[in-house]
Design an enzyme around this catalytic site. Structure first.
Site, PDB file in Angstrom:
ATOM      1  N   ASP A 171       4.537  18.155  -4.894  1.00  0.00           N
ATOM      2  CA  ASP A 171       4.987  18.182  -3.510  1.00  0.00           C
ATOM      3  C   ASP A 171       6.513  18.197  -3.415  1.00  0.00           C
ATOM      4  O   ASP A 171       7.075  18.807  -2.501  1.00  0.00           O
ATOM      5  CB  ASP A 171       4.437  16.976  -2.754  1.00  0.00           C
ATOM      6  CG  ASP A 171       2.939  17.103  -2.461  1.00  0.00           C
ATOM      7  OD1 ASP A 171       2.386  18.198  -2.692  1.00  0.00           O
ATOM      8  OD2 ASP A 171       2.338  16.115  -2.005  1.00  0.00           O
TER       9      ASP A 171
ATOM     10  N   ASN B  94       6.007   6.918   4.222  1.00  0.00           N
ATOM     11  CA  ASN B  94       5.355   6.183   5.305  1.00  0.00           C
ATOM     12  C   ASN B  94       4.214   5.312   4.796  1.00  0.00           C
ATOM     13  O   ASN B  94       4.043   4.164   5.222  1.00  0.00           O
ATOM     14  CB  ASN B  94       4.837   7.170   6.348  1.00  0.00           C
ATOM     15  CG  ASN B  94       3.897   6.539   7.349  1.00  0.00           C
ATOM     16  OD1 ASN B  94       4.302   5.728   8.168  1.00  0.00           O
ATOM     17  ND2 ASN B  94       2.622   6.912   7.276  1.00  0.00           N
TER      18      ASN B  94
ATOM     19  N   SER C 163       3.799   4.004   1.813  1.00  0.00           N
ATOM     20  CA  SER C 163       4.300   2.862   1.051  1.00  0.00           C
ATOM     21  C   SER C 163       4.880   1.788   1.953  1.00  0.00           C
ATOM     22  O   SER C 163       5.023   0.631   1.544  1.00  0.00           O
ATOM     23  CB  SER C 163       5.358   3.325   0.036  1.00  0.00           C
ATOM     24  OG  SER C 163       6.535   3.761   0.686  1.00  0.00           O
TER      25      SER C 163
END
Length: 275
Positions: free
Chosen positions: A66, A184, A186
């Protein structure tokens, strides 16, 4: 037709696949463009360019995880991006390495027929008076000089014209549905299905703060940090900008979304990589 290729930095499998795809595309009369790092890895140093020029391509192929996709998409801007993973399904990389050649060829053929189809993923951007930040596909963070003890400040969060919360916190994270599974998560924020048109507002280490909030995607979120020397605005974990304490930072949808080429990733299958 011109295709841009970005391979994950320092990954031999990504470089090998980039070389295979390059040979096939060149044999098909496709012009190629590489980012500087990929060009060096392929021994094509003289063909390397800044990824910021990839908006001049007709298609961009990202090979890796990603992070590589975010790097490629930043330069591609509105150019369609096809994400190829290296064996592990990601949220942005739906094509496996064994399917890469056929998948890229399908997209090239579709483009030549004028039938290339894409899905759109929203991006967000921050701005203040006189400054506009780099668009983010995952999240934008507004925080004090650093995280943790004595690094935060007093944070006010507004959604539209309404105050959502005000109090001590390390900062505030605003995430897209795409980014809900990244930083977000985490920070104990919710997963958001990509079909939902919303933005997550997530206070970071807030003292007696409000829980994460999902708001309509067309709302503007304003974050103001005081009781600090300065505040920092971070876009997708890399582009950092310092603002004076007390400066309202406005966050909303960017003008240009990311256009995703190829098959859509299976959201629930990709959740498996979070285990």
């Amino acid at each position: 037709m011109e295709v841009g290729i970005v391979a994950q930095r320092g990954n031999e499998r990504a470089t090998s696949l980039a070389e295979t795809l390059s040979g096939r595309l060149e044999a098909d009369g496709v012009e190629l463009r590489f980012d500087a790092t990929t060009a060096t890895a392929l021994g094509r140093d003289d063909e390397g360019r800044s990824v910021d020029t990839f908006d001049g391509c007709d298609l961009v192929v990202s090979i890796g995880g990603d992070g590589t996709f975010l790097f490629a998409a930043r330069g591609a801007n509105g150019t369609p991006v096809l994400g190829v993973n290296l064996g592990e399904v990601g949220f942005l990389n739906a094509v496996g390495p064994d399917e890469a050649e056929a998948a890229v060829q399908r997209e090239v053929d579709a483009y030549r027929r004028g039938e290339l189809e894409t899905q759109e993923a929203p991006r967000i951007a921050a701005h203040t008076d006189g400054w506009t930040g780099e668009p983010a596909m995952n999240e934008i963070v507004v925080q004090g000089p650093r995280r943790g003890r004595r690094g935060g400040g007093h944070v006010e969060v507004r959604v539209g014209e309404s105050t959502y919360d005000s109090g001590p916190a390390d900062g505030v994270l605003v995430a897209t549905p795409t980014g809900s599974s990244a930083y977000n998560l985490s920070e104990r924020g919710p997963l958001v299905h990509p079909g939902v048109e919303g933005l997550v507002v997530n206070e970071m280490a807030a003292r007696d703060g409000m829980p994460p909030l999902l708001v309509p995607h067309d709302r503007e979120i304003t974050v103001t940090v005081t009781d600090v020397d300065h505040a920092i605005v971070v876009s997708d974990g890399r582009a950092r900008h310092e603002v004076d304490a007390g400066t309202p930072v406005h966050i909303g949808l960017a003008d240009q979304p990311v256009r995703l080429a190829g098959p859509a990733a299976d959201f629930f299958e990709a959740l498996g990589k979070l285990d």
